[in-house]
Design an enzyme around this catalytic site. Structure first.
Site, PDB file in Angstrom:
ATOM      1  N   ASN A 136       0.700  -1.317   0.049  1.00 20.10           N
ATOM      2  CA  ASN A 136      -0.052  -0.279  -0.257  1.00 20.10           C
ATOM      3  C   ASN A 136       0.997   1.287   0.736  1.00 20.10           C
ATOM      4  O   ASN A 136       0.499   2.890   0.280  1.00 20.10           O
ATOM      5  CB  ASN A 136      -1.129   0.377   0.967  1.00 20.10           C
ATOM      6  CG  ASN A 136      -0.107  -0.127   2.325  1.00 20.10           C
ATOM      7  OD1 ASN A 136       1.208  -0.059   2.710  1.00 20.10           O
ATOM      8  ND2 ASN A 136      -1.023  -0.662   3.437  1.00 20.10           N
ATOM      9  N   HIS A 138       3.442   1.805   1.806  1.00 25.36           N
ATOM     10  CA  HIS A 138       3.743   2.491   3.434  1.00 25.36           C
ATOM     11  C   HIS A 138       5.336   1.451   2.971  1.00 25.36           C
ATOM     12  O   HIS A 138       6.179   1.305   2.571  1.00 25.36           O
ATOM     13  CB  HIS A 138       3.410   1.765   4.759  1.00 25.36           C
ATOM     14  CG  HIS A 138       3.301  -0.420   4.658  1.00 25.36           C
ATOM     15  ND1 HIS A 138       2.476  -0.499   4.426  1.00 25.36           N
ATOM     16  CD2 HIS A 138       4.696  -0.881   5.048  1.00 25.36           C
ATOM     17  CE1 HIS A 138       3.124  -1.713   4.627  1.00 25.36           C
ATOM     18  NE2 HIS A 138       4.414  -1.919   5.182  1.00 25.36           N
ATOM     19  N   GLU A 143       1.954   4.013   7.369  1.00 20.98           N
ATOM     20  CA  GLU A 143       0.478   3.486   6.660  1.00 20.98           C
ATOM     21  C   GLU A 143      -0.708   5.143   5.599  1.00 20.98           C
ATOM     22  O   GLU A 143      -0.147   6.108   6.276  1.00 20.98           O
ATOM     23  CB  GLU A 143      -0.622   3.097   7.400  1.00 20.98           C
ATOM     24  CG  GLU A 143       0.064   1.792   7.931  1.00 20.98           C
ATOM     25  CD  GLU A 143      -0.154   0.512   7.724  1.00 20.98           C
ATOM     26  OE1 GLU A 143      -0.159   0.748   6.299  1.00 20.98           O
ATOM     27  OE2 GLU A 143      -0.274  -0.685   8.019  1.00 20.98           O
TER      28      GLU A 143
END
Length: 242
Positions: A136, A138, A143
């Protein structure tokens, strides 16, 4: 940005280790920022080989790990304390007193973040920060979000992150829900950042992170702002750059 694509895993591992060895040969007191996960294992194996051959010493160096799960004791097989001992620390001459990892079992997690930030501040600057890349986007355990925290902090792990790490645990529900992580601001202060990405499943996210808009929803995109970013990719991860 210096982006390199390698035809073989071994070539990538040797290149990554070579950058670290070269730094320590010219600056034995270098401060290293270290990552965990499957991505840097081969690089650590090459570092161990170089140490055993007498090509490099870590005895005057200092290291800071990016992150640690909340709630896992150091002896837990999936803690990052355990990982670092297994893959690097027990095989080299880095003094234990200078191998820094956040304590995910601290009774006061906010206090532990403050302690770790103080250690980082005292070290002045990380000379070389090793990073992997999450699916994603990160980096560390920072995050995607509307805003990002600069210093060490507690983070709630996204479902996608926990799912990606579930293969390391007996059951998906055993994956911790929280972690301590170095902040993006600290990461970006490093003199050099070494981003290592492998696999076809990372091709899209690494391309978007390094060529698309800079936004906190893809934390790794902030690496575009760094003046000395070195990116090591295998052919599958780098296929969209050709």
């Amino acid at each position: 940005m210096n982006r390199l694509i390698f035809r073989s895993t071994q070539e990538l591992n040797e290149a990554g280790a070579g950058i670290i060895v070269g730094l320590l040969q010219t600056n034995p007191k270098a401060v290293l920022g270290l990552a965990t996960g499957s991505t840097p294992i081969g690089i650590y194996e090459e570092l161990v080989k170089s140490h055993r051959r007498g090509l490099v010493s870590f005895r005057s160096a200092t290291s800071f790990n990016l992150d640690e799960y909340v709630g896992l004791p150091p002896e837990h097989s999936q803690s990052y304390h355990y990982y670092m001992q297994q893959h690097l620390f027990s095989h080299i001459d880095l003094p234990a007193s200078r191998a820094n990892i956040p304590d995910g079992t601290a009774a006061d997690l906010a206090g532990e973040c403050e302690r770790y930030n103080k250690l980082l501040d005292d070290a002045k600057q990380i000379d070389l920060q090793v990073l992997g890349l999450g699916h994603n986007g990160h980096i560390g355990f920072n995050e995607p979000d509307q805003s990002l925290v600069s210093g060490t902090h507690v983070v709630t792990l996204e479902a996608a992150t926990r799912e990606a790490n579930a293969r390391f645990f007996d059951k998906p529900e055993d994956v911790p829900t929280h972690a301590l992580t170095m902040g993006v601001g600290t990461i970006l202060k490093a003199k050099t950042i070494l981003l290592v990405v492998r696999g076809a499943d990372k091709a899209d996210i690494v391309f978007r992170a390094l060529t698309g808009p800079i936004k906190t929803e893809i934390p790794a995109s902030l690496l575009q702002t760094h003046p000395n970013l070195v990116v090591l990719l295998d052919e599958q991860a780098g296929r969209l750059f050709s």
